[in-house]
Motif scaffolding. Structure first.
Motif, PDB file in Angstrom:
ATOM      1  N   ILE A  21       0.848  -1.185   0.000  1.00  0.00           N
ATOM      2  CA  ILE A  21       0.000   0.000   0.000  1.00  0.00           C
ATOM      3  C   ILE A  21       0.885   1.236   0.000  1.00  0.00           C
ATOM      4  O   ILE A  21       1.891   1.293   0.713  1.00  0.00           O
ATOM      5  CB  ILE A  21      -0.973  -0.007   1.205  1.00  0.00           C
ATOM      6  N   GLY A  22       0.562   2.190  -0.854  1.00  0.00           N
ATOM      7  CA  GLY A  22       1.345   3.421  -0.957  1.00  0.00           C
ATOM      8  C   GLY A  22       0.505   4.613  -0.546  1.00  0.00           C
ATOM      9  O   GLY A  22      -0.611   4.810  -1.044  1.00  0.00           O
ATOM     10  N   ALA A  23       1.024   5.404   0.385  1.00  0.00           N
ATOM     11  CA  ALA A  23       0.288   6.565   0.876  1.00  0.00           C
ATOM     12  C   ALA A  23       1.269   7.578   1.450  1.00  0.00           C
ATOM     13  O   ALA A  23       2.445   7.274   1.662  1.00  0.00           O
ATOM     14  CB  ALA A  23      -0.729   6.151   1.946  1.00  0.00           C
ATOM     15  N   VAL A  24       0.770   8.778   1.700  1.00  0.00           N
ATOM     16  CA  VAL A  24       1.572   9.825   2.324  1.00  0.00           C
ATOM     17  C   VAL A  24       1.127   9.930   3.767  1.00  0.00           C
ATOM     18  O   VAL A  24       0.029  10.403   4.066  1.00  0.00           O
ATOM     19  CB  VAL A  24       1.398  11.180   1.608  1.00  0.00           C
ATOM     20  N   GLU A  25       1.952   9.447   4.691  1.00  0.00           N
ATOM     21  CA  GLU A  25       1.580   9.406   6.100  1.00  0.00           C
ATOM     22  C   GLU A  25       1.838  10.745   6.784  1.00  0.00           C
ATOM     23  O   GLU A  25       2.701  11.522   6.370  1.00  0.00           O
ATOM     24  CB  GLU A  25       2.343   8.302   6.816  1.00  0.00           C
ATOM     25  N   SER A  26       1.070  11.027   7.868  1.00  0.00           N
ATOM     26  CA  SER A  26       1.234  12.231   8.689  1.00  0.00           C
ATOM     27  C   SER A  26       1.168  13.494   7.839  1.00  0.00           C
ATOM     28  O   SER A  26       1.890  14.458   8.090  1.00  0.00           O
ATOM     29  CB  SER A  26       2.565  12.191   9.455  1.00  0.00           C
ATOM     30  N   TYR A  71       7.075  16.046   1.225  1.00  0.00           N
ATOM     31  CA  TYR A  71       6.594  14.718   1.613  1.00  0.00           C
ATOM     32  C   TYR A  71       6.983  13.670   0.576  1.00  0.00           C
ATOM     33  O   TYR A  71       6.879  13.898  -0.635  1.00  0.00           O
ATOM     34  CB  TYR A  71       5.073  14.730   1.781  1.00  0.00           C
ATOM     35  N   ASN A  72       7.422  12.533   1.076  1.00  0.00           N
ATOM     36  CA  ASN A  72       7.689  11.378   0.227  1.00  0.00           C
ATOM     37  C   ASN A  72       6.693  10.271   0.569  1.00  0.00           C
ATOM     38  O   ASN A  72       6.445  10.017   1.750  1.00  0.00           O
ATOM     39  CB  ASN A  72       9.112  10.859   0.434  1.00  0.00           C
ATOM     40  N   PRO A  73       6.122   9.623  -0.432  1.00  0.00           N
ATOM     41  CA  PRO A  73       5.166   8.555  -0.137  1.00  0.00           C
ATOM     42  C   PRO A  73       5.851   7.361   0.515  1.00  0.00           C
ATOM     43  O   PRO A  73       7.014   7.055   0.236  1.00  0.00           O
ATOM     44  CB  PRO A  73       4.600   8.194  -1.509  1.00  0.00           C
ATOM     45  N   ALA A  74       5.141   6.683   1.400  1.00  0.00           N
ATOM     46  CA  ALA A  74       5.644   5.475   2.049  1.00  0.00           C
ATOM     47  C   ALA A  74       4.925   4.273   1.456  1.00  0.00           C
ATOM     48  O   ALA A  74       3.721   4.322   1.205  1.00  0.00           O
ATOM     49  CB  ALA A  74       5.405   5.542   3.555  1.00  0.00           C
ATOM     50  N   ASP A  88     -10.135 -20.456   1.767  1.00  0.00           N
ATOM     51  CA  ASP A  88     -11.483 -20.074   2.206  1.00  0.00           C
ATOM     52  C   ASP A  88     -11.570 -19.836   3.711  1.00  0.00           C
ATOM     53  O   ASP A  88     -12.665 -19.637   4.244  1.00  0.00           O
ATOM     54  CB  ASP A  88     -12.532 -21.118   1.798  1.00  0.00           C
ATOM     55  N   GLU A  89     -10.436 -19.837   4.398  1.00  0.00           N
ATOM     56  CA  GLU A  89     -10.429 -19.615   5.847  1.00  0.00           C
ATOM     57  C   GLU A  89     -10.003 -18.178   6.148  1.00  0.00           C
ATOM     58  O   GLU A  89      -8.987 -17.703   5.631  1.00  0.00           O
ATOM     59  CB  GLU A  89      -9.467 -20.588   6.520  1.00  0.00           C
ATOM     60  N   GLU A  90     -10.759 -17.486   6.975  1.00  0.00           N
ATOM     61  CA  GLU A  90     -10.402 -16.117   7.361  1.00  0.00           C
ATOM     62  C   GLU A  90      -9.264 -16.174   8.384  1.00  0.00           C
ATOM     63  O   GLU A  90      -9.396 -16.772   9.442  1.00  0.00           O
ATOM     64  CB  GLU A  90     -11.601 -15.375   7.955  1.00  0.00           C
ATOM     65  N   VAL A  91      -8.128 -15.573   8.025  1.00  0.00           N
ATOM     66  CA  VAL A  91      -6.945 -15.607   8.880  1.00  0.00           C
ATOM     67  C   VAL A  91      -6.717 -14.216   9.467  1.00  0.00           C
ATOM     68  O   VAL A  91      -6.585 -13.246   8.721  1.00  0.00           O
ATOM     69  CB  VAL A  91      -5.702 -16.047   8.087  1.00  0.00           C
ATOM     70  N   PRO A  92      -6.677 -14.069  10.795  1.00  0.00           N
ATOM     71  CA  PRO A  92      -6.449 -12.754  11.400  1.00  0.00           C
ATOM     72  C   PRO A  92      -5.000 -12.317  11.257  1.00  0.00           C
ATOM     73  O   PRO A  92      -4.080 -13.133  11.367  1.00  0.00           O
ATOM     74  CB  PRO A  92      -6.811 -12.981  12.871  1.00  0.00           C
ATOM     75  N   TYR A  93      -4.793 -11.028  11.000  1.00  0.00           N
ATOM     76  CA  TYR A  93      -3.434 -10.504  10.873  1.00  0.00           C
ATOM     77  C   TYR A  93      -3.202  -9.266  11.735  1.00  0.00           C
ATOM     78  O   TYR A  93      -2.196  -9.139  12.409  1.00  0.00           O
ATOM     79  CB  TYR A  93      -3.103 -10.191   9.406  1.00  0.00           C
ATOM     80  N   ASN A  94      -4.120  -8.291  11.685  1.00  0.00           N
ATOM     81  CA  ASN A  94      -3.955  -7.058  12.457  1.00  0.00           C
ATOM     82  C   ASN A  94      -2.610  -6.392  12.207  1.00  0.00           C
ATOM     83  O   ASN A  94      -1.811  -6.196  13.119  1.00  0.00           O
ATOM     84  CB  ASN A  94      -4.138  -7.335  13.960  1.00  0.00           C
ATOM     85  N   VAL A  95      -2.359  -6.088  10.953  1.00  0.00           N
ATOM     86  CA  VAL A  95      -1.134  -5.385  10.585  1.00  0.00           C
ATOM     87  C   VAL A  95      -1.510  -3.980  10.096  1.00  0.00           C
ATOM     88  O   VAL A  95      -2.521  -3.793   9.425  1.00  0.00           O
ATOM     89  CB  VAL A  95      -0.361  -6.153   9.496  1.00  0.00           C
ATOM     90  N   ILE A  96      -0.707  -3.008  10.469  1.00  0.00           N
ATOM     91  CA  ILE A  96      -0.981  -1.627  10.076  1.00  0.00           C
ATOM     92  C   ILE A  96      -0.607  -1.411   8.620  1.00  0.00           C
ATOM     93  O   ILE A  96       0.499  -1.753   8.188  1.00  0.00           O
ATOM     94  CB  ILE A  96      -0.225  -0.645  10.988  1.00  0.00           C
ATOM     95  N   LEU A  97      -1.549  -0.838   7.865  1.00  0.00           N
ATOM     96  CA  LEU A  97      -1.309  -0.496   6.473  1.00  0.00           C
ATOM     97  C   LEU A  97      -0.825   0.950   6.346  1.00  0.00           C
ATOM     98  O   LEU A  97       0.136   1.231   5.636  1.00  0.00           O
ATOM     99  CB  LEU A  97      -2.581  -0.696   5.647  1.00  0.00           C
ATOM    100  N   VAL A  98      -1.513   1.863   7.005  1.00  0.00           N
ATOM    101  CA  VAL A  98      -1.107   3.277   7.050  1.00  0.00           C
ATOM    102  C   VAL A  98      -1.195   3.711   8.496  1.00  0.00           C
ATOM    103  O   VAL A  98      -2.280   3.735   9.082  1.00  0.00           O
ATOM    104  CB  VAL A  98      -2.002   4.169   6.160  1.00  0.00           C
ATOM    105  N   SER A  99      -0.067   4.030   9.098  1.00  0.00           N
ATOM    106  CA  SER A  99      -0.047   4.291  10.540  1.00  0.00           C
ATOM    107  C   SER A  99      -0.651   5.637  10.912  1.00  0.00           C
ATOM    108  O   SER A  99      -1.237   5.785  11.983  1.00  0.00           O
ATOM    109  CB  SER A  99       1.381   4.201  11.083  1.00  0.00           C
ATOM    110  N   GLU A 100      -0.515   6.648  10.033  1.00  0.00           N
ATOM    111  CA  GLU A 100      -1.037   7.976  10.361  1.00  0.00           C
ATOM    112  C   GLU A 100      -1.788   8.537   9.160  1.00  0.00           C
ATOM    113  O   GLU A 100      -1.209   9.144   8.268  1.00  0.00           O
ATOM    114  CB  GLU A 100       0.109   8.905  10.784  1.00  0.00           C
ATOM    115  N   TRP A 101      -3.069   8.272   9.127  1.00  0.00           N
ATOM    116  CA  TRP A 101      -3.930   8.704   8.024  1.00  0.00           C
ATOM    117  C   TRP A 101      -4.664   9.959   8.483  1.00  0.00           C
ATOM    118  O   TRP A 101      -5.446   9.924   9.426  1.00  0.00           O
ATOM    119  CB  TRP A 101      -4.914   7.592   7.688  1.00  0.00           C
TER     120      TRP A 101
END
Length: 378
Positions: free
Chosen positions: A251-256, A268-271, A285-298
């Motif tokens: 995922i590419g975004a500009v944080e903060s 700003y540089n994209p992360a 077909d099994e839902e696997v939990p991950y809970n990983v941050i994609l964009v920390s400061e949106w």
């Protein structure tokens, strides 16, 4: 003897003079084929202890966030260790007669000295592995049959060798019902799994029930965090000889982002967030939990981000160029984002995720091609 015959095939099948030193490169195709390694494994006197060794390594790899794999490098250097195990922090079980000793005896019984050592060294330094699909179903007693990746992505059947010397045909249904070891090449050991990342950083959580990384204490009310809660794959992208699917989520975004002028925007540089999600054959077909941050400061000014899911198949490194949209004084501006991927990768989904979409479906399952993801803006 069968042992001698299999070792002879392994030595005779190589394209180089066996007296030459083993190459340090990963590829060992000049020394043996995957089928020859499978025949060698099936010819040695594998017993309960050796089966436990391979199972220990496969389970350790899975617990470390990889598939049920046992690298030849680990087999020779640290028997029973999985991908991601550190020799400095893990003391593998002690085996009275590890599998490496059986292989060494078989090879050296045919070609003693430098020739046999060259083959063994090439095998240890290769990217060859034993992959054990559905290892979680093993009853602890049943003997494996040993097959190899035939190399054809459309072929679901291969020749396998029993420990008694018989040849049979196996497919994925066979592997679901009885132990099958697949001699193949590894493709995911070079990536750091999410599980290993969590262990390396004390700020990271345990996954499944909490947030992966804690938001900064100085976060304001308008600052939010985009989290990937869970991931579900409804398709296996490779045949079963190659294991489960290794998805690269980027995922590419500009944080903060809090620029108030166009001049500030240029600072700003994209992360690009980049991590691997492994879905084993039995997790389809099994839902696997991950809970990983994609964009920390949106922030409110970030109106969209680039989202890409690929199934890793290697190839030449290339990139997808995309323009991230931000708002400054009611004006929309673009910031270029470049997301890397490999030319042979299966592109599962790529496109723009708008803030409106993310807010509307926050905490709900959304479809992205053959996979589903639950993302939440918190």
């Amino acid at each position: 003897m069968l042992i001698t015959g299999a070792a002879c095939v392994l030595l005779a099948g190589c394209g180089k003079d066996p007296e030459t030193p083993a190459p340090e490169a990963k590829s060992s195709s000049n020394y043996f084929t995957l089928e020859q390694v499978a025949r060698l494994l099936s010819s040695v006197p594998i017993g309960a202890e050796q089966m436990e060794e391979v199972h220990d390594a496969a389970v350790a790899s899975a617990l470390n966030g990889y598939d049920h794999e046992y690298l030849m490098g680990s087999l020779f250097a640290t028997p029973g260790a999985g991908i991601g195990d550190s020799p400095d922090t893990k003391a593998p079980r002690q085996y009275s007669r590890p599998l490496r000793e059986l292989l060494r005896e078989a090879v050296l019984s045919t070609k003693a000295g430098a020739g046999g050592e060259a083959v063994l060294e090439a095998l240890e330094n290769s990217d060859v592995q034993i992959y054990w699909p559905y290892a979680e179903n093993w009853d602890g007693r049943s003997e494996p049959v040993i097959t190899f990746d035939p190399g054809d992505p459309w072929d679901d059947t291969s020749t396998a060798y029993t420990l008694s010397g018989d040849k049979i045909l196996v497919d994925e249904e066979t592997a679901m019902k009885r132990p099958v070891w697949v001699v193949s090449t590894n493709s995911d050991a070079s990536y750091t799994s999410l599980e290993l990342m969590r262990r390396q950083d004390p700020e990271w959580g345990h996954g499944g029930g909490d947030i992966l990384i804690k938001p900064r204490a100085a976060a304001t009310a308008e600052l939010k965090t985009l989290v990937l809660r869970s991931f579900t794959s409804h398709r296996q992208f490779d045949n079963w000889f190659c294991g489960g699917s290794e998805f690269m989520v980027r995922i590419g975004a500009v944080e903060s982002f809090n620029a108030s002028t166009e001049a500030e925007m240029r600072l700003y540089n994209p992360a690009v967030t980049d991590f691997m999600v492994v879905v084993k054959r039995g997790q389809k077909d099994e839902e696997v939990p991950y809970n990983v941050i994609l964009v920390s400061e949106w922030t409110q000014k970030l109106q969209s981000c680039a989202f890409m899911i690929t199934e890793d198949d290697g190839g030449t490194r290339t990139s997808w160029k995309w323009v991230s949209k931000v708002i400054i004084k009611n004006q929309s501006y673009g910031i270029d984002v470049e997301i890397p991927f490999n030319t042979r990768d299966d592109i599962v989904w790529r496109g723009s995720l708008t803030r409106k979409f993310i807010e509307k479906y926050s905490g709900q399952s959304s479809g992205f091609g053959d996979v589903e993801a639950v993302m939440e803006l918190i």
